[in-house]
Design a protein around this motif. Sequence first.
Motif, PDB file in Angstrom:
ATOM      1  N   GLU A  46      45.067  39.200  24.890  1.00 47.76           N
ATOM      2  CA  GLU A  46      46.000  38.682  25.681  1.00 47.76           C
ATOM      3  C   GLU A  46      46.724  39.896  25.888  1.00 47.76           C
ATOM      4  OE1 GLU A  46      48.662  36.207  23.282  1.00 47.76           O
ATOM      5  OE2 GLU A  46      47.259  34.657  23.490  1.00 47.76           O
ATOM      6  N   LEU A  47      46.971  41.192  25.207  1.00 44.79           N
ATOM      7  CA  LEU A  47      47.550  42.487  25.622  1.00 44.79           C
ATOM      8  C   LEU A  47      46.574  43.033  26.486  1.00 44.79           C
ATOM      9  CD1 LEU A  47      49.025  45.065  23.096  1.00 44.79           C
ATOM     10  CD2 LEU A  47      47.485  45.714  24.853  1.00 44.79           C
ATOM     11  N   LEU A  48      45.257  42.975  26.379  1.00 40.38           N
ATOM     12  CA  LEU A  48      44.391  43.715  27.591  1.00 40.38           C
ATOM     13  C   LEU A  48      44.308  43.016  28.499  1.00 40.38           C
ATOM     14  CD1 LEU A  48      41.564  44.599  24.778  1.00 40.38           C
ATOM     15  CD2 LEU A  48      43.009  46.118  26.071  1.00 40.38           C
ATOM     16  N   ARG A  49      44.539  41.815  28.692  1.00 44.10           N
ATOM     17  CA  ARG A  49      44.468  41.089  29.803  1.00 44.10           C
ATOM     18  C   ARG A  49      45.847  41.249  30.631  1.00 44.10           C
ATOM     19  NH1 ARG A  49      42.720  36.840  28.117  1.00 44.10           N
ATOM     20  NH2 ARG A  49      40.605  36.657  29.419  1.00 44.10           N
ATOM     21  N   LYS A  50      46.935  41.618  29.878  1.00 44.27           N
ATOM     22  CA  LYS A  50      48.380  42.046  30.683  1.00 44.27           C
ATOM     23  C   LYS A  50      47.923  43.364  31.442  1.00 44.27           C
ATOM     24  CE  LYS A  50      51.775  40.119  27.404  1.00 44.27           C
ATOM     25  NZ  LYS A  50      52.862  40.488  26.803  1.00 44.27           N
ATOM     26  N   GLU A  51      47.086  44.233  30.815  1.00 45.50           N
ATOM     27  CA  GLU A  51      47.015  45.295  31.432  1.00 45.50           C
ATOM     28  C   GLU A  51      46.054  45.405  32.531  1.00 45.50           C
ATOM     29  OE1 GLU A  51      48.468  48.279  30.909  1.00 45.50           O
ATOM     30  OE2 GLU A  51      49.679  47.726  29.105  1.00 45.50           O
ATOM     31  N   PHE A  52      44.765  44.771  32.395  1.00 44.80           N
ATOM     32  CA  PHE A  52      43.702  44.862  33.469  1.00 44.80           C
ATOM     33  C   PHE A  52      43.345  43.300  33.859  1.00 44.80           C
ATOM     34  CE2 PHE A  52      43.074  47.711  29.677  1.00 44.80           C
ATOM     35  CZ  PHE A  52      43.181  48.867  30.335  1.00 44.80           C
ATOM     36  N   GLY A  53      43.879  42.206  33.580  1.00 44.68           N
ATOM     37  CA  GLY A  53      43.511  41.185  34.193  1.00 44.68           C
ATOM     38  C   GLY A  53      42.296  40.634  33.309  1.00 44.68           C
ATOM     39  N   ASP A  54      41.231  39.758  34.261  1.00 46.16           N
ATOM     40  CA  ASP A  54      40.148  39.033  33.487  1.00 46.16           C
ATOM     41  C   ASP A  54      39.076  40.224  33.154  1.00 46.16           C
ATOM     42  OD1 ASP A  54      41.518  36.749  33.378  1.00 46.16           O
ATOM     43  OD2 ASP A  54      40.704  36.046  35.294  1.00 46.16           O
ATOM     44  N   ARG A  55      39.039  41.300  33.669  1.00 51.12           N
ATOM     45  CA  ARG A  55      37.821  42.356  33.505  1.00 51.12           C
ATOM     46  C   ARG A  55      38.572  43.931  33.513  1.00 51.12           C
ATOM     47  NH1 ARG A  55      32.729  40.633  32.246  1.00 51.12           N
ATOM     48  NH2 ARG A  55      32.554  38.204  33.103  1.00 51.12           N
ATOM     49  N   LEU A  56      38.203  44.233  32.373  1.00 46.97           N
ATOM     50  CA  LEU A  56      38.270  45.807  32.229  1.00 46.97           C
ATOM     51  C   LEU A  56      37.528  46.611  33.248  1.00 46.97           C
ATOM     52  CD1 LEU A  56      39.300  44.523  29.498  1.00 46.97           C
ATOM     53  CD2 LEU A  56      38.961  46.795  28.392  1.00 46.97           C
ATOM     54  N   PRO A  57      38.115  47.967  33.644  1.00 53.72           N
ATOM     55  CA  PRO A  57      37.278  48.712  34.535  1.00 53.72           C
ATOM     56  C   PRO A  57      35.849  48.653  34.272  1.00 53.72           C
ATOM     57  CG  PRO A  57      39.384  49.521  34.172  1.00 53.72           C
ATOM     58  CD  PRO A  57      39.452  48.572  33.110  1.00 53.72           C
ATOM     59  N   GLY A  58      35.470  48.776  32.999  1.00 54.79           N
ATOM     60  CA  GLY A  58      34.046  48.819  32.559  1.00 54.79           C
ATOM     61  C   GLY A  58      33.239  47.680  32.582  1.00 54.79           C
ATOM     62  N   GLY A  59      33.949  46.597  32.928  1.00 54.02           N
ATOM     63  CA  GLY A  59      33.301  45.216  33.324  1.00 54.02           C
ATOM     64  C   GLY A  59      33.463  44.218  31.842  1.00 54.02           C
ATOM     65  N   LEU A  60      34.031  44.839  30.964  1.00 56.95           N
ATOM     66  CA  LEU A  60      34.167  43.654  29.778  1.00 56.95           C
ATOM     67  C   LEU A  60      35.272  42.913  29.674  1.00 56.95           C
ATOM     68  CD1 LEU A  60      33.692  46.428  26.506  1.00 56.95           C
ATOM     69  CD2 LEU A  60      32.097  44.683  27.430  1.00 56.95           C
ATOM     70  N   THR A  61      35.380  41.635  29.320  1.00 61.22           N
ATOM     71  CA  THR A  61      36.291  40.777  29.413  1.00 61.22           C
ATOM     72  C   THR A  61      37.532  41.233  28.228  1.00 61.22           C
ATOM     73  OG1 THR A  61      35.432  39.168  27.732  1.00 61.22           O
ATOM     74  CG2 THR A  61      34.746  38.991  29.937  1.00 61.22           C
ATOM     75  N   PRO A  62      38.567  41.079  28.328  1.00 60.06           N
ATOM     76  CA  PRO A  62      39.614  41.142  27.190  1.00 60.06           C
ATOM     77  C   PRO A  62      39.052  40.681  25.914  1.00 60.06           C
ATOM     78  CG  PRO A  62      40.690  40.438  29.058  1.00 60.06           C
ATOM     79  CD  PRO A  62      39.161  40.214  29.381  1.00 60.06           C
ATOM     80  N   GLU A  63      38.313  39.455  25.897  1.00 65.47           N
ATOM     81  CA  GLU A  63      37.871  39.148  24.478  1.00 65.47           C
ATOM     82  C   GLU A  63      36.632  39.966  23.851  1.00 65.47           C
ATOM     83  OE1 GLU A  63      40.275  36.148  26.358  1.00 65.47           O
ATOM     84  OE2 GLU A  63      38.468  36.972  27.214  1.00 65.47           O
ATOM     85  N   GLN A  64      36.048  40.493  24.872  1.00 65.94           N
ATOM     86  CA  GLN A  64      34.966  41.478  24.456  1.00 65.94           C
ATOM     87  C   GLN A  64      35.432  42.689  23.946  1.00 65.94           C
ATOM     88  OE1 GLN A  64      32.535  41.374  28.034  1.00 65.94           O
ATOM     89  NE2 GLN A  64      30.979  39.889  27.036  1.00 65.94           N
ATOM     90  N   ALA A  65      36.374  43.126  24.627  1.00 68.99           N
ATOM     91  CA  ALA A  65      37.081  44.369  24.235  1.00 68.99           C
ATOM     92  C   ALA A  65      38.119  44.497  22.961  1.00 68.99           C
ATOM     93  CB  ALA A  65      37.873  45.033  25.331  1.00 68.99           C
ATOM     94  N   ALA A  66      38.734  43.150  22.676  1.00 66.30           N
ATOM     95  CA  ALA A  66      39.668  43.317  21.751  1.00 66.30           C
ATOM     96  C   ALA A  66      39.098  43.709  20.251  1.00 66.30           C
ATOM     97  CB  ALA A  66      40.244  41.761  21.826  1.00 66.30           C
ATOM     98  N   PRO A  67      37.848  43.005  19.968  1.00 65.71           N
ATOM     99  CA  PRO A  67      37.366  43.612  18.733  1.00 65.71           C
ATOM    100  C   PRO A  67      37.151  44.915  18.408  1.00 65.71           C
ATOM    101  CG  PRO A  67      36.121  41.443  19.460  1.00 65.71           C
ATOM    102  CD  PRO A  67      36.939  42.313  20.519  1.00 65.71           C
TER     103      PRO A  67
END
Length: 205
Positions: free
Chosen positions: A138-159
């Motif tokens: 949820e924190l990453l989604r606040k920062e980047f939306g549904d995709r991080l700049p590298g293409g990962l989803t927040p759920e993929q980047a969280a771990p």
Amino acid sequence: MTERQQGGRAARAEARREAIVEAAMAEIAERGYRATTLAAVAERVGLTQPGVLHYFPSKKHLLIGVLEARDQWDTAALLTRSTDVRLSHLEQIVEFNAERPGIVQTFTALAAESTTGQHPAREYFTERYAAARVVFAELLRKEFGDRLPGGLTPEQAAPLLIAMLDGMQIQWLLAPDEVDMPAAFRNFVALLGAGDHVENRADRD
């Protein structure tokens, strides 16, 4: 007994509980949970073993007390109390952890031990990491939306973010003069593509 006397007794009892928890943290950090004994904790805090059992009926209850004390300052606890926590705030937690090596060492030792057998903290850590993955996503989604700049989803980047934080603590505990935790965290954020974004936001907070 007057209300003032009751309040004084409660304050003394709470102070004694805190002292026992701190002693247990020190023992666990040095010996690990399995090798830690109530007798050793009692000796460290200047009590008898029955005295410790008065506040914590068993070793497992004491372990719960240690984990609860640690969670008072845990990132997850911070996130549940704020409606607008960002990656820049996590850096503040990293900086705070760098000032309390004993607690970080205890937590790291318990987390590692909990993966073995029927450890009494296994359920706690399993649930903690599951909740942390949700919160960090949820924190990453606040920062980047549904995709991080590298293409990962927040759920993929969280771990990955959680693994970085915990793994960084191990390296820091082993080589505190060589590993700068806050700087390492900032470098990781930069890898996520958020360096300037987080820095600018931190200036506004």
